[in-house]
Design a protein around this motif. Sequence first.
Motif, PDB file in Angstrom:
ATOM      1  N   GLU A  59       0.587  -1.054  -0.129  1.00 15.35           N
ATOM      2  CA  GLU A  59      -0.721  -0.131   0.216  1.00 15.35           C
ATOM      3  C   GLU A  59       0.730   1.360  -0.304  1.00 15.35           C
ATOM      4  N   ARG A  60       2.072   0.987   0.602  1.00  9.26           N
ATOM      5  CA  ARG A  60       2.728   2.389   0.328  1.00  9.26           C
ATOM      6  C   ARG A  60       4.306   2.158  -0.547  1.00  9.26           C
ATOM      7  N   ASN A  61       4.254   1.643  -1.287  1.00  6.09           N
ATOM      8  CA  ASN A  61       4.512   1.303  -2.383  1.00  6.09           C
ATOM      9  C   ASN A  61       6.195   0.783  -2.066  1.00  6.09           C
ATOM     10  N   LEU A  62       6.337   0.341  -0.934  1.00 10.36           N
ATOM     11  CA  LEU A  62       7.628   0.051   0.129  1.00 10.36           C
ATOM     12  C   LEU A  62       8.314  -1.576  -0.238  1.00 10.36           C
ATOM     13  N   ARG A  63       9.281  -1.200  -1.025  1.00 10.24           N
ATOM     14  CA  ARG A  63       9.790  -3.039  -0.652  1.00 10.24           C
ATOM     15  C   ARG A  63      10.478  -4.136  -0.046  1.00 10.24           C
ATOM     16  N   LEU A  64       9.740  -4.812  -0.255  1.00  9.24           N
ATOM     17  CA  LEU A  64       9.761  -5.867   1.296  1.00  9.24           C
ATOM     18  C   LEU A  64      11.391  -7.130   0.440  1.00  9.24           C
ATOM     19  N   THR A  65      11.797  -7.168   1.724  1.00 11.46           N
ATOM     20  CA  THR A  65      12.592  -8.829   1.076  1.00 11.46           C
ATOM     21  C   THR A  65      12.838  -9.353   2.381  1.00 11.46           C
ATOM     22  N   PHE A  66      12.302 -10.602   2.357  1.00 12.97           N
ATOM     23  CA  PHE A  66      12.390 -11.969   3.415  1.00 12.97           C
ATOM     24  C   PHE A  66      14.536 -12.180   3.336  1.00 12.97           C
ATOM     25  N   VAL A  67      14.786 -12.403   4.795  1.00 15.06           N
ATOM     26  CA  VAL A  67      15.901 -12.565   5.160  1.00 15.06           C
ATOM     27  C   VAL A  67      16.128 -13.653   6.009  1.00 15.06           C
ATOM     28  N   ILE A  68      16.437 -14.827   5.710  1.00  9.65           N
ATOM     29  CA  ILE A  68      16.243 -16.509   6.576  1.00  9.65           C
ATOM     30  C   ILE A  68      18.323 -16.013   6.941  1.00  9.65           C
ATOM     31  N   PRO A  69      18.585 -15.673   7.946  1.00 10.61           N
ATOM     32  CA  PRO A  69      20.084 -15.825   8.555  1.00 10.61           C
ATOM     33  C   PRO A  69      20.804 -16.311   8.613  1.00 10.61           C
ATOM     34  N   PRO A  70      22.425 -16.743   8.580  1.00 13.58           N
ATOM     35  CA  PRO A  70      22.926 -17.960   8.339  1.00 13.58           C
ATOM     36  C   PRO A  70      22.820 -18.329  10.270  1.00 13.58           C
ATOM     37  N   ILE A  71      22.949 -20.150  10.758  1.00  7.75           N
ATOM     38  CA  ILE A  71      23.182 -20.105  12.019  1.00  7.75           C
ATOM     39  C   ILE A  71      24.412 -21.618  11.597  1.00  7.75           C
ATOM     40  N   THR A  72      24.752 -21.764  13.411  1.00 10.78           N
ATOM     41  CA  THR A  72      25.700 -22.378  13.402  1.00 10.78           C
ATOM     42  C   THR A  72      24.962 -24.221  12.808  1.00 10.78           C
ATOM     43  N   ASN A  73      25.811 -25.107  12.212  1.00 11.50           N
ATOM     44  CA  ASN A  73      25.757 -26.539  12.325  1.00 11.50           C
ATOM     45  C   ASN A  73      25.269 -26.807  12.912  1.00 11.50           C
TER      46      ASN A  73
END
Length: 145
Positions: A59-73
């Motif tokens: 609605e606000r013309n904002l760009r959304l990006t989903f990020v799944i960060p890394p974690i240790t094994n």
Amino acid sequence: STTNSMNEAQLEQDANKWMLNWKKEFGEDAFNAPISADVHKSFEYNKNLILEMAEFCKERNLRLTFVIPPITNALKSKFSDEFSQAALYDLISPICEKYNVPLLNYLEDEEFRDANLYFNSFFLNKRGRTMFTKKLLIDIEKVKR
């Protein structure tokens, strides 16, 4: 710090501590396979919140990006494939498709597998954060619409 002061056994112990705390918070069976109806219900609640955020951005013309960060094994090994699928991909993928939102997934990224990039089993240390931020900024630039 630029290295992880924890050895393999300490990383495992730290990962177990995170899981124990999360199980207290989300329920003992939250990370087990098969995923319980109660856990699926909470995923549905989260999905609706994320849909609201996506709609807000649209609605606000904002760009959304989903990020799944890394974690240790050590920590990643505590999540069943079924849990990861339900908690991350099944939750986020439909929203990404509906709203044309990029998903930057670093959970499996080999570049961030080295335990020396973390200060415990969960969080990146200064060296890891610097590497991750540089890569994330490059990748965000690539997915700009």
